[in-house]
Design an enzyme around this catalytic site. Structure first.
Site, PDB file in Angstrom:
ATOM      1  N   CYS A  34       0.844  -1.183   0.000  1.00 16.19           N
ATOM      2  CA  CYS A  34       0.000   0.000   0.000  1.00 16.19           C
ATOM      3  C   CYS A  34       0.883   1.237   0.000  1.00 16.19           C
ATOM      4  O   CYS A  34       1.984   1.226   0.559  1.00 16.19           O
ATOM      5  CB  CYS A  34      -0.922   0.017   1.227  1.00 16.19           C
ATOM      6  SG  CYS A  34      -2.125   1.368   1.191  1.00 16.19           S
ATOM      7  N   MET A  39     -12.577  -0.897  13.587  1.00 18.78           N
ATOM      8  CA  MET A  39     -12.450  -2.334  13.803  1.00 18.78           C
ATOM      9  C   MET A  39     -11.001  -2.707  14.090  1.00 18.78           C
ATOM     10  O   MET A  39     -10.080  -2.034  13.655  1.00 18.78           O
ATOM     11  CB  MET A  39     -12.939  -3.099  12.570  1.00 18.78           C
ATOM     12  CG  MET A  39     -14.399  -2.910  12.237  1.00 18.78           C
ATOM     13  SD  MET A  39     -14.901  -3.857  10.775  1.00 18.78           S
ATOM     14  CE  MET A  39     -14.048  -2.972   9.473  1.00 18.78           C
ATOM     15  N   CYS A  94     -24.054 -12.925   6.098  1.00 16.73           N
ATOM     16  CA  CYS A  94     -22.773 -12.775   5.385  1.00 16.73           C
ATOM     17  C   CYS A  94     -22.737 -13.666   4.150  1.00 16.73           C
ATOM     18  O   CYS A  94     -23.012 -14.867   4.224  1.00 16.73           O
ATOM     19  CB  CYS A  94     -21.614 -13.118   6.311  1.00 16.73           C
ATOM     20  SG  CYS A  94     -20.000 -12.969   5.519  1.00 16.73           S
ATOM     21  N   CYS A 140     -13.973 -15.751   6.755  1.00 12.53           N
ATOM     22  CA  CYS A 140     -14.390 -14.677   7.654  1.00 12.53           C
ATOM     23  C   CYS A 140     -13.247 -13.702   7.817  1.00 12.53           C
ATOM     24  O   CYS A 140     -12.102 -14.114   8.064  1.00 12.53           O
ATOM     25  CB  CYS A 140     -14.804 -15.243   9.012  1.00 12.53           C
ATOM     26  SG  CYS A 140     -15.245 -13.961  10.237  1.00 12.53           S
ATOM     27  N   ASP A 153      10.408  14.139  18.580  1.00 14.57           N
ATOM     28  CA  ASP A 153      10.189  12.759  18.164  1.00 14.57           C
ATOM     29  C   ASP A 153      10.263  12.607  16.651  1.00 14.57           C
ATOM     30  O   ASP A 153      10.809  11.617  16.137  1.00 14.57           O
ATOM     31  CB  ASP A 153       8.822  12.285  18.659  1.00 14.57           C
ATOM     32  CG  ASP A 153       8.534  10.850  18.235  1.00 14.57           C
ATOM     33  OD1 ASP A 153       9.261   9.951  18.676  1.00 14.57           O
ATOM     34  OD2 ASP A 153       7.586  10.651  17.456  1.00 14.57           O
TER      35      ASP A 153
END
Length: 620
Positions: A80, A249, A315, A329, A590
């Site tokens: 990504c 999530m 689902c 899942c 930082d």
């Protein structure tokens, strides 16, 4: 149709020496010593079975709870080009060796098999699918599969505007674009990369090419972007968008915290206060979204309630990972390698048995997630007004959604809007950053050594006693219950001496970690609101305004930090201003420590304070 008997039959078939055709009708293999059946008898028996157990598509894709899986998600890559905070750690993830990833031909082989068995929708995902060089060719070849009705893609939008015309011509029919904020600087903070303009250009291109609705996925995180719900929904007034609010999530590496999750009901309540006329739309079969629409608006909004109200019972999704594992899942740990069997020369029938066995083992609901929720405290829907994580002060005082609409109508994607210029400082030779976006404010922050506005009103009266110590000498919080509410304002500053190397990298915005000024500014805003949790005897203050400004000083290779906090209440806000300045300075350190540790933090001080019974203070 009696689906469960078919599924039980399937499980018995898979555990025995009986194999199944794609309809689920058993085909018995001949065993030595047993009388054989003629072909006519076998055909008659199979037809009788099919009449009694009619299924819309392969029983191999039907689980033991009767769920029929017609939707396949295929990951084209693990890579990504962003590092979203809720998705993966900043350093990225270990990548699978290229030789272990599915080839284009293997992807298409599996796709053909699944479509033949009843899959009618395929969504291409990642990582970021649009960084795969042959993504257009993959879409074109999928488009040739008979029975496949929908080809979708989920993308971060960075490459979408450039590739979408080709993808549409190849057969792409649905688009989901991830966008978690409408504030350019916050976008960079969330994804740890630049690219807000490119994402907006991709959405604009999708609308221009006629995609309707264009689905915009927004992961809502408490303290980061839940204050933008209204702005996102306002975009649906004139645009064919389906803004989909997704409950935060857990994923590997995102350090999931239950407190960050904003539930569907809490979000809905916020929207209904603004739009009481909000209407719920009928739910589509097997849909994961609860859809709503505001009468008269062109688009709509939806909620993906994976956490608070899971949709496991309906689902219909299966997933193939980039390295060829079948996941039944998203939250389950169980995976079956289709790649290994494919490369070992497994026949189509053998692959179907493997797929059918995996689907048959699918749980009724994602157990791992339920355990996580059981161990977590209940959500507090009324937290928003006093939420210490809420990023206040970075939303525009005017109607941000109206500005967005103006930019859309004016074809804003060809130029950087003033709002983004102010945030990113892309065209300014001397970089600076401010969390305050008042349209009538000077976009150039005051330097940390500038005098604060206003005039002194006399010296601050002092006390001969420590107010946070009781008569026995023990620490105690001051009782402010009897004090009147007054307008309180405090201004504090800090200075970070960087040295020439780190200073130049910040000035040119070339730090690998990202834009130090933007990250430090957001850290300062959050720190101001967290002061009562960091400083034990501080009262919690409901801040009405926080402004954090940072400016580079080339004469001494330093970053000047200036913070202003405002609230109405019985206690002052100087600790909030000082905490924000200190944390912003620490954040700059930082961001730069990999380049140089010869960095000095200093000059953390209160510049002014107004309001309260003991008078005002102005540092001279």
């Amino acid at each position: 149709m009696a689906v469960r008997p078919v599924s039980r039959m399937l499980q018995r078939v898979l555990r025995s020496s009986v194999r199944s055709c794609s309809s689920g009708a058993p085909v018995t293999q001949h065993h030595p010593g047993e009388p054989s059946q003629t072909a006519a008898e076998e055909l008659s028996r199979r037809r009788q079975f099919l009449r009694e157990h009619t299924a819309p598509f392969s029983a191999f894709l039907t689980d033991s709870f009767g769920r029929q899986h017609s939707y396949l998600r295929i990951s084209l890559t693990e890579k990504c080009n962003l590092r979203c905070q809720y998705c993966m750690p900043e350093e990225g993830i270990p990548l699978t060796p290229k030789a272990d990833l599915l080839t284009t031909e293997e992807i298409l082989t599996l796709a053909r098999l699944f479509v033949k068995e009843g899959i009618d929708k395929i969504r291409l995902t990642g990582g970021e699918p649009l960084i795969r060089p042959d993504v257009v060719d993959i879409v074109a070849q999928l488009h040739q599969l008979e029975g496949l009705r929908t080809i979708g893609i989920t993308t971060n939008g960075i490459n979408l505007a450039r590739l979408l015309p080709q993808l549409q011509k190849a057969g792409l029919s649905a688009i989901n674009i991830s966008l978690d904020t409408l504030v350019p600087a916050k976008f960079e903070f969330i994804v740890r990369r630049k690219g807000f303009q490119k994402v907006m250009a991709g959405i604009h291109k999708a609308i221009e090419l006629g995609y309707s609705p264009v689905k915009v996925n927004c992961v809502v995180m408490r303290g980061l972007n839940e204050d933008e719900l209204l702005d996102f929904v306002a975009l649906t007034e004139g645009l064919p968008l389906d803004v989909r609010f997704i409950e935060y999530m857990p994923f590997d590496g995102n350090r999931w915290n239950f407190k960050k999750m904003v539930s569907y009901k809490e979000m809905l309540n916020t929207l209904q206060q603004q739009w009481p006329e909000l209407e719920k739309l009928p739910e589509e079969e097997s849909s994961t979204a609860k859809a709503f629409k505001i009468p008269g608006f062109r688009g709509q909004l939806s909620f993906i309630t994976s956490m608070s109200e899971h949709f496991c019972g309906t689902c219909n999704r299966l997933r193939i990972t980039a390295d060829g594992n079948l996941k039944v899942c998203l939250f389950g740990n169980s995976e079956v390698s289709l790649r290994d069997h494919l490369r070992a020369g497994a026949s189509e029938e053998e692959l179907l048995r493997i797929i059918g066995a995996a689907v048959g083992r699918k749980k009724q609901q994602h157990a791992e997630l339920l355990l996580m929720l059981q161990d977590s405290p209940p959500a507090i829907p009324s937290i928003s007004s006093q939420d210490p994580f809420r990023v206040q002060g970075i939303r525009h005082r005017g109607s941000f959604s109206n500005q967005m609409m103006i930019l859309w109508k004016g074809g804003w994607v060809s130029q950087t809007p003033l709002l983004a210029q102010r945030w990113l400082g892309s065209s300014c030779p001397q970089r600076h950053c401010s969390s305050h976006l008042n349209s009538d404010a000077n976009p150039k922050c005051l330097s940390a050594v500038s005098r604060a506005p206003g005039s002194p009103s006399g010296p601050l009266p002092t006390s001969d006693q420590l107010t946070h110590v009781d008569t026995t000498g023990r620490a105690a919080m001051v009782d402010v219950g009897g004090k009147p509410d007054t307008e309180r304002v405090a201004v504090a500053s800090a200075m970070v001496l960087l040295g020439p190397v780190a200073f130049k990298l910040i000035q040119e915005n070339q730090l690998k970690k990202g834009d130090a000024l933007v990250v430090a500014q957001l850290a300062g805003v959050q720190a101001a609101k967290l002061t009562s949790q960091l400083i034990p005897l501080c009262h919690h203050v409901a801040l009405s305004h926080v402004q954090v400004g940072l400016e580079l000083d080339g004469t001494c290779h330093a970053v000047g930090i200036r913070v202003s906090c405002r609230a109405r209440g019985p206690t002052g806000v100087e600790m909030e201003a000082l905490t924000a300045a200190a944390v912003a300075a620490l954040t700059v350190y930082d961001m730069c420590k990999a380049v140089s540790r010869d960095i000095v933090l200093g000059e953390i001080k209160l510049l002014s304070k107004t309001g309260g019974q003991r008078g005002d203070f102005q540092r001279t």
